[in-house]
Each structure stands twice: as C-alpha cells, then as structure tokens.
Design an enzyme around this catalytic site. Structure first.
Site, PDB file in Angstrom:
ATOM      1  CG  HIS A 104      -6.893  -1.235   8.699  1.00  0.00           C
ATOM      2  ND1 HIS A 104      -5.526  -1.172   8.796  1.00  0.00           N
ATOM      3  CD2 HIS A 104      -7.219  -0.621   7.534  1.00  0.00           C
ATOM      4  CE1 HIS A 104      -5.044  -0.517   7.746  1.00  0.00           C
ATOM      5  NE2 HIS A 104      -6.050  -0.179   6.964  1.00  0.00           N
ATOM      6  CG  HIS A 130      -2.156  -0.775   1.041  1.00  0.00           C
ATOM      7  ND1 HIS A 130      -2.828  -1.341   2.093  1.00  0.00           N
ATOM      8  CD2 HIS A 130      -2.848  -1.110  -0.075  1.00  0.00           C
ATOM      9  CE1 HIS A 130      -3.890  -1.988   1.634  1.00  0.00           C
ATOM     10  NE2 HIS A 130      -3.919  -1.862   0.322  1.00  0.00           N
ATOM     11  CG  ASP A 153       3.250  20.399  -7.487  1.00  0.00           C
ATOM     12  OD1 ASP A 153       2.486  19.602  -8.054  1.00  0.00           O
ATOM     13  OD2 ASP A 153       3.438  21.555  -7.872  1.00  0.00           O
ATOM     14  CG  HIS A 188     -15.085  -1.233   1.704  1.00  0.00           C
ATOM     15  ND1 HIS A 188     -13.944  -1.613   1.059  1.00  0.00           N
ATOM     16  CD2 HIS A 188     -14.698  -0.656   2.856  1.00  0.00           C
ATOM     17  CE1 HIS A 188     -12.898  -1.253   1.794  1.00  0.00           C
ATOM     18  NE2 HIS A 188     -13.327  -0.671   2.888  1.00  0.00           N
ATOM     19  CG  ASP A 222      -1.548  -1.319   7.340  1.00  0.00           C
ATOM     20  OD1 ASP A 222      -0.820  -0.878   8.244  1.00  0.00           O
ATOM     21  OD2 ASP A 222      -1.987  -0.625   6.408  1.00  0.00           O
ATOM     22  CG  HIS A 273      -3.766  -5.159   5.014  1.00  0.00           C
ATOM     23  ND1 HIS A 273      -4.742  -4.452   5.671  1.00  0.00           N
ATOM     24  CD2 HIS A 273      -2.995  -4.235   4.372  1.00  0.00           C
ATOM     25  CE1 HIS A 273      -4.569  -3.154   5.417  1.00  0.00           C
ATOM     26  NE2 HIS A 273      -3.526  -3.008   4.625  1.00  0.00           N
ATOM     27  CG  HIS A 303       2.371   0.774   4.836  1.00  0.00           C
ATOM     28  ND1 HIS A 303       2.653   0.533   6.158  1.00  0.00           N
ATOM     29  CD2 HIS A 303       1.033   0.999   4.775  1.00  0.00           C
ATOM     30  CE1 HIS A 303       1.534   0.589   6.862  1.00  0.00           C
ATOM     31  NE2 HIS A 303       0.529   0.876   6.043  1.00  0.00           N
ATOM     32  CG  ASP A 314      -3.641  -1.527  11.597  1.00  0.00           C
ATOM     33  OD1 ASP A 314      -4.068  -0.364  11.774  1.00  0.00           O
ATOM     34  OD2 ASP A 314      -3.980  -2.241  10.630  1.00  0.00           O
TER      35      ASP A 314
HETATM   36 ZN   LIG Z   1      -1.579   1.374   6.033  1.00  0.00          ZN
HETATM   37 ZN   LIG Z   2      -2.430  -1.244   4.206  1.00  0.00          ZN
END
Ligand SMILES: [Zn+2]
Ligand SMILES: [Zn+2]
Length: 552
Positions: free
Chosen positions: A365, A73, A440, A361, A160, A138, A76, A192
């Site tokens: 976590h 992710h 940016d 969904h 996570d 996860h 991370h 987490d």
């Molecule tokens: Zn995370």
């Molecule tokens: Zn994650």
C-alpha cells in the site's frame, strides 16, 4: 433521495481494514465495487470470518447491474460467494482476480455465475455507469483501479495500490490514465488509506528480493518461508531466488498450492522446469536444496507453520540449520500468536527471520508521498478516503488538505453513510443499513448475526464446557476435567458419554507435545478441535465447545 443524483455508499472497509464493499447508485442502476471479508479479531471466538451487511443491496436487487472487482485479495472478494448466493449478477475483473474467485465460487457450488474477464483500459457499460479498468501496482498481480463515468461526472476509485516503479511482473501502474482523469476533471476520488500514517514512499516489491538473496546465500540448511497464499509476486521472487541458488521449491498448504496453480495456469507465474516438487520428494534432496513455501505467517494455530513450530507436522520437523522466514506483515492483533510461533521455532533450533530483524516484507500500500502524488494526478473536486480505520482515513484527509482540497470537500464516511452528488455538489445524505455479519463455516444458512447464530447453536446443539486445572510446567492435570453442559445430550444420555469425553481429554493431554503444553491458547484450540471432531463423528452434533484451562 431525489431520482437524479448519484449516491456513493461504502458498506464496508471505511471503519476497518477488510470487508471492502462500495455501492454506487444512480436512478434505477446500481453497481458494486468489491465485496470482501475480514478475518476475526482475537476476541471473536468461534467465528471464521466477517463480511459486510449487504441488506441494502438485496433490497435494491433489481437495480444491480454488476459487481466490479479491483483485485483478488480476500478483503475485496471474500464476501462474493455469500452475496452471489442471494443475487445472481455478473462479476467483472481481470483474469487472475477471476481465476481466484472462480475457485472460491466452486467451493460454494456457485457454478452459474457469469464471470466477465476485463483488461486494463477496457471500458464496460453497466446501466448509466461506464467503468474503465486502470492498471495499478499492489502486492497481488493483476490489480486495477476504476474510472467510473456517471451522469454526475467521473468518479475514480484507486483500489489497493502503491507506486511500484519496478514491479515483479513488469506491469507498471497506469499513471497516464490517472493524470488524464485529472486533466478531464474528476468529481470524486476514493483512495486507499492503509498506509496514510507512514511517511515517504513504500519500497518496491523488488527490494525483498535483495533480502532473500542475502538469506539464501548464507543458509546452510533448509529454508522455510511463510507468506500469504495470494502474494503471487512474493512466491515468484522466492522461486526465482531458489532457482538461482539451485534449490527446489515445495509448496505446503491447500490455499498456497491452489493459488500458485491458478496463477501458473493463467501465465502470471513462471516456474523453471523441475523446480516445483512435491513434499514426498523432499527425502531425495539435501537440506541445502530445499525451499518450502507455506502459510501461517499470522501464527494461526492450525496452519502448517504452526504445526511445524510445535512439532505437530507429519513430515516436516525443524532441525538445527533450518532458516524460517516470516515474509508478511504482522496484522495488528496477531502479535502474540506470531511471537509464540517465533519462540517455538527458535527453541527447536531454527534461525527465524521476521519483519523486525530484516527487510523480508514490503507493504502493498502507498505511503504518504505516493498518496499525495495520486491526489495531485487526479485533482478531484471531492475526496473520500477509503480502505482504512478512522485514523488512517484521518491522516489521508490531512494529506488531501495539504494538496489543496478544501476541508469542506473531504468526506470521511462511515460504513453505510450515503454521499450524494447532485448538480456537481456533494453532501452527506443519511445512512442505509450496514454492519458486520459473522460467518461460521460456509454452508447456506450459516450466515447470521453472531448472537442469533449462538442462540441457534445453543438451542439445537447446546454448549459443552470443559474446565480443568493444569500444572503450568508439566501440563499434568491437577483438577478436572469437569464437563458442564447445557442443552446438550449429556443430560438425558448415560454417564458413559461424559466419561468418554473425560477420557478423551485425558489422553489428548498426555499426548500433547511439551511446547503446546507451555501454551494455554494452543491447548484450548487443540481440545476444542479434538472434541468437535469426536462429537460430530459419534453423535452428529455440533455443540459450542469452550475449554477453560487454569494454570497452577
Ligand atoms: Zn485491501
Ligand atoms: Zn489488496
């Protein structure tokens, strides 16, 4: 700081959900756990994303033995290219995590980084540290936590996780390892905190499949699903259910196509033959044979879903009978933009299914009961909640207290704060430089403090402000556009350029779809991107562009 002590320093991720990065230091050795980014909040105009300030790491560059990654992710891994530009050290992770990272590094032309693939239960030695990778479940495939052996004892970092008893890929969480750590004795647990406010257990990812099956069996037209590009489990489930109902899958959007290809190449995704088709093939299919997977679940104005919703997409137009599923959580701060997209889609005739109305969904976590179970398995002497805002960590700390950890052994750390463990005793020990860096773009030299960046841009390219009043319902311009500029070439150039810009704004407004016109934020985004492109192409300049629109 005495030489013989262990320092644990979160550089990010303990005051926010995002920019996760933790430093562990002992004597002349340092390791880094994760290096993530965060997407900007609504009020951070002109910013692409945020990364942690890693000055402290650079000041100690000769100590750094490696970076270990928990999963792929972006909260991370997203800061990695910026860190690795400054500091060439090996990166350790599981195959999918490294697959995703490799793609990112390639975009930043970082081809010389050593990426070391590690399997769960494998142990690597980094200076005095021995790091064991532990399988966790996860919302992304191939996630791990860590058991890190140090001269001061074992530190467990969960990464996570949630306790998914029926993971989509069948890879169970390694409970045995965590309880083994509990048996052997763990000095510190970092866990987490994202869902520490939520009671009970988080549902298994498999639960989503049931909702998908219901929706697919009812749908008469096309199905369009928006999710996060990294949610390989979710993509797998959509593909499975699509195959079950004889539908073909079309992926739309660069990140989702590239992630799916990586996961497929590495064997983390299984797609039945002849199921993944290209967008061009859509015309040969009946509506009830189509599933489109895309991004934009957070209402991002330039995303595929947003363009579909506002009839800006070249080849996908919403029609009656279409079903659109937003299969992702609503990230706080995005409620308004998501609500906007949902309304646009309904207005165009789609049936929109989102978190509030269906179980499409589940979180990645752990909720309260799972967090307590982790605490009970690992039985740490000290506890530091991580991955959360202060309130999440506060609730997590309370849970730890309930499982019997004394309040004095619980450390709710700030970013940059040092937790020092020496002779088996942990204590706070001051702070190192920390903070947020606003990014940016991705070029070298683009990483600067936001104020500096603004000043630099203003000094080099100036600012262009477009002010106009429009009639709320029709979008007709009733005053302006007035162009105000500072430090930009307008002052010394002919009036022609200003007239050109005005003309461009005029014609752009005329050509806008009525649904964009109903939405000031979308108009501003549109004008900004049109002018940005125009000024870059015609004058090779990148001034700050601020459209200010009044509705009358
Ligand atoms: Zn995370
Ligand atoms: Zn994650």
């Amino acid at each position: 700081m005495p030489e013989e002590s262990l320092s644990i320093i979160p550089l990010g991720g303990v005051e926010e959900i995002g920019i996760n990065m933790t430093v562990m230091e002992y004597g002349s050795d340092m390791i880094i756990v994760d290096a993530g980014l965060m997407f900007p909040e609504e009020d951070m105009h002109g910013i692409d994303f945020v990364i942690p300030d890693f000055t402290y790491v650079l000041e100690n560059r000769e100590k750094v033995r490696g970076i270990i990654l928990s999963h792929g992710h972006e909260d991370h891994t997203g800061a990695l290219p910026f860190l690795l530009k400054e500091l060439k050290v090996p990166v350790y992770g599981t195959p999918l995590t490294l697959g995703l990272v490799k793609e990112k590094l390639r975009e930043h032309r970082l081809d010389d980084i050593e990426l070391v693939s590690v399997k769960p239960r494998e142990i690597i030695k980094l200076g005095v540290f021995e790091v064991e990778f532990i399988r966790v479940t996860h919302s992304i495939v191939d996630g791990v936590g860590f058991g890190i052996r140090t001269p001061e004892g074992l530190v467990v970092h969960t990464g996570d996780f949630k306790l998914d008893p029926t993971p989509v890929d069948g890879q169970l969480m390694d409970f045995h390892k965590f309880s083994e750590y509990g048996e052997k004795g763990t000095i510190l647990l970092m866990s987490d905190s994202t869902n520490a406010e939520r009671g009970g257990f988080t549902f298994s990812e498999k639960e989503v499949r049931r909702s998908f099956e219901d929706i697919f069996s009812d749908a008469k037209g096309r199905i369009i699903i928006a999710t996060f590009a990294s949610n390989i489990h979710r993509i797998q489930q959509v593909i499975d259910v699509a195959a079950m109902f004889g539908r073909k899958v079309i992926l739309s959007g660069r990140s989702i196509v590239s992630n799916t290809q990586i996961a497929l190449d590495l064997g983390y995704l299984k797609i039945p033959e002849n199921t993944w088709l290209r967008l061009e093939d859509i015309k040969n299919l009946k509506d009830n044979e189509v599933v489109i997977i895309t991004t934009g679940s957070q209402g991002e104005p330039m995303s595929v879903l947003s363009r579909i919703a506002t009839a800006e997409h070249k080849s996908i137009q919403i029609k009656d009978g279409d079903v659109v599923i937003l299969s992702a959580k609503v990230i706080p701060g995005n409620e308004r933009s998501i609500g906007r997209i949902i309304n646009h889609l309904f207005r165009r005739g789609a049936n929109v299914i989102y978190e509030k109305v269906s179980d499409i969904h589940v979180s990645g976590h752990a909720s309260k009961e799972e967090l307590k179970l982790m605490l009970n398995l690992v039985k740490p002497k000290y506890f530091a909640p991580v991955h959360g805002e202060y309130r999440h960590k506060f609730y997590h700390a309370r849970l730890a207290e309930k499982t019997g950890i004394p309040v004095s052994n619980i450390f709710n750390l700030d970013n940059g704060e040092i937790l020092e463990i020496s002779g088996g005793v942990a204590a706070r020990a001051g702070k190192v430089t920390s903070g947020r860096i606003y990014v940016d773009g991705k070029g070298v030299g683009d990483v600067e403090d936001m104020v500096l960046r603004d000043r630099r841009r203003l000094a080099h390219d100036g600012i262009v402000i477009i002010i106009m009043g429009i009639e709320k319902l029709t979008g007709n311009i009733v005053s302006g556009p007035d162009i105000v500029s500072r430090g930009f070439v307008f002052e010394d150039a002919s009036q022609d350029i200003i007239n050109d810009v005005k003309e461009l704004v005029y014609t752009s407004m005329k050509n806008l779809d009525s649904e964009i016109i109903a939405d000031k934020a979308l108009i501003e985004a549109k004008i900004r991107s049109i002018l940005k492109k125009y000024l870059r192409n015609t004058m090779d300049r990148k001034p700050m562009i601020m459209p200010i629109i009044f509705e009358m």
